[in-house]
Design an enzyme around this catalytic site. Sequence first.
Site, PDB file in Angstrom:
ATOM      1  N   ASP A  24      49.796  78.147  30.018  1.00  0.00           N
ATOM      2  CA  ASP A  24      49.024  78.425  31.231  1.00  0.00           C
ATOM      3  C   ASP A  24      47.584  78.002  30.990  1.00  0.00           C
ATOM      4  OD1 ASP A  24      48.025  79.450  33.574  1.00  0.00           O
ATOM      5  OD2 ASP A  24      49.094  81.362  33.411  1.00  0.00           O
ATOM      6  N   ASP A  56      49.322  73.948  36.721  1.00  0.00           N
ATOM      7  CA  ASP A  56      48.677  74.429  35.491  1.00  0.00           C
ATOM      8  C   ASP A  56      49.560  75.354  34.658  1.00  0.00           C
ATOM      9  OD1 ASP A  56      48.613  76.651  37.177  1.00  0.00           O
ATOM     10  OD2 ASP A  56      46.827  77.436  36.186  1.00  0.00           O
ATOM     11  N   GLU A  57      50.865  75.336  34.895  1.00  0.00           N
ATOM     12  CA  GLU A  57      51.737  76.314  34.244  1.00  0.00           C
ATOM     13  C   GLU A  57      53.096  75.710  33.970  1.00  0.00           C
ATOM     14  OE1 GLU A  57      51.345  80.064  36.663  1.00  0.00           O
ATOM     15  OE2 GLU A  57      53.163  80.455  35.507  1.00  0.00           O
TER      16      GLU A  57
END
Length: 444
Positions: free
Chosen positions: A6, A100-101
């Site tokens: 993350d 973003d993960e």
Amino acid sequence: VIMHVDLDAFFAAVEQRDKPSLAGRPVVVGGLGSRGVVATASYEARAFGVRSAMPTAQARTRCPGAAFLAPRMSAYRETSAQIMRILAAHTETLEPVSLDEAYLVTTGGSGVGEDSSARAAAVGRTIRREIRTHTGLAASVGAARNKLMAKIASELAKPDGLRVVEPDEETDVLSPLPVRALPGVGPATESVLTSIGVRTVADLAAIDPADLVGLLGQAHGLGLSRLAHGDDDRTLQPDRAARSISAEDTFETDVYDMHVAADLVDRLADRVLARLTAHGLGARTVTVKARTTAFVTLTRSATLAAATEEASHIKATAARLLNEMPVRDGLRLVGVGVSSLEPWRQGTLFGPEPLDETGQVVPRPPARSVAPASQRPYLPGEDVEHAIHGRGWVWGTGLGRVTVRFETPGSEPGPVRTVAEDGNLWRVPLGASPFGPAAGSFES
DNA sequence: TCTGGGGTCCTAGGACCC
DNA sequence: TCTGGGGTCCTAGGACCC
């Protein structure tokens, strides 16, 4: 071992990286208009109480000194692709969750013991280093036995850290957390749980699953009960196909003129269509969304007889749905979405054929019924051609005389048949045609 | 301070079919 | 006279996630 990666304050961090004068300063990325909200706040801005989903106006009063920036999605997408490539090099199974993960499985070894934990920690350190050197960004990494614990571990690792949760630590890690820490617990579920005195995961784990089902419904109740015990058998889902595509816009000030709303719906449909066709997809369901001045959200949807990627079909359907909305009140938002997506290939004489993910032609299932793809009424004498798929029925209503003629691939057009003269519902069987797709010609 | 935009999944009720 | 039970599909709304 499952790992969750993350990025820290991703949008804001990309801005700080690309504009060195912002480094170390509070940065807020989000909508800049009067009705904008915060997408991401840098840690410096969070110190002032700025949070995601907060109205930008509120963020300005909390942190007047911050830099307020509109999102640069293409920059974030580019960096995200770079990060996903790094992760892909460390695993055979990668599930991107958002820009973003991502979850990934560390390969090699079996079971979870000290060895695999040590190896996971080593992989995590490598990933964090590679992301930093190649993108200049900080990533937090969590590793554990399942998705739930990996996600919680990465949360505990923030900012800019690594955390491995061993199986025998799970209960100690989970128990004291507020129920909000579990995925699937939002404001509504939290308040239901608070009302029965449940605040922590330990409280939740002590509740009878049957009571939770009564309170929260079958799927949610059972799922949450399992998560509260650290029990999570969700597998990674690489390359999930999109299930819907949508676009929506909030007006700067509420709109009372339905022509203005209709104009926007038309432009939103263009945006949706561009993405639909770019992916080689057609859609069978069209949905229009409206949010009124009173902040009440309404949706209306229509499912067509066959998937279409044709602008006129989708736009006409969207326009009709907007018209049917009970919104004489002002509007603050309108949206257009499509779902029931099907892959298409630019087709034969008889229209496009559905394809699966690997590009193979999918045999059409027997049709339950097949209606003209356009659901507007036909004009008298109008000649309309439609692709008809599978077997079943063609149906409709007509005012005046309705005639139908079928053509099937490789044979002469069939005879013209009159099916209705009085405006009643008519139904015509496609019969025992051995062909999948056929073309029909309608006149009314 | 007044509430974005892109998604996913679930539920309940109704129509319809056998 | 009143009325079943299993199933599918569709619609509208809501909760949630990033």
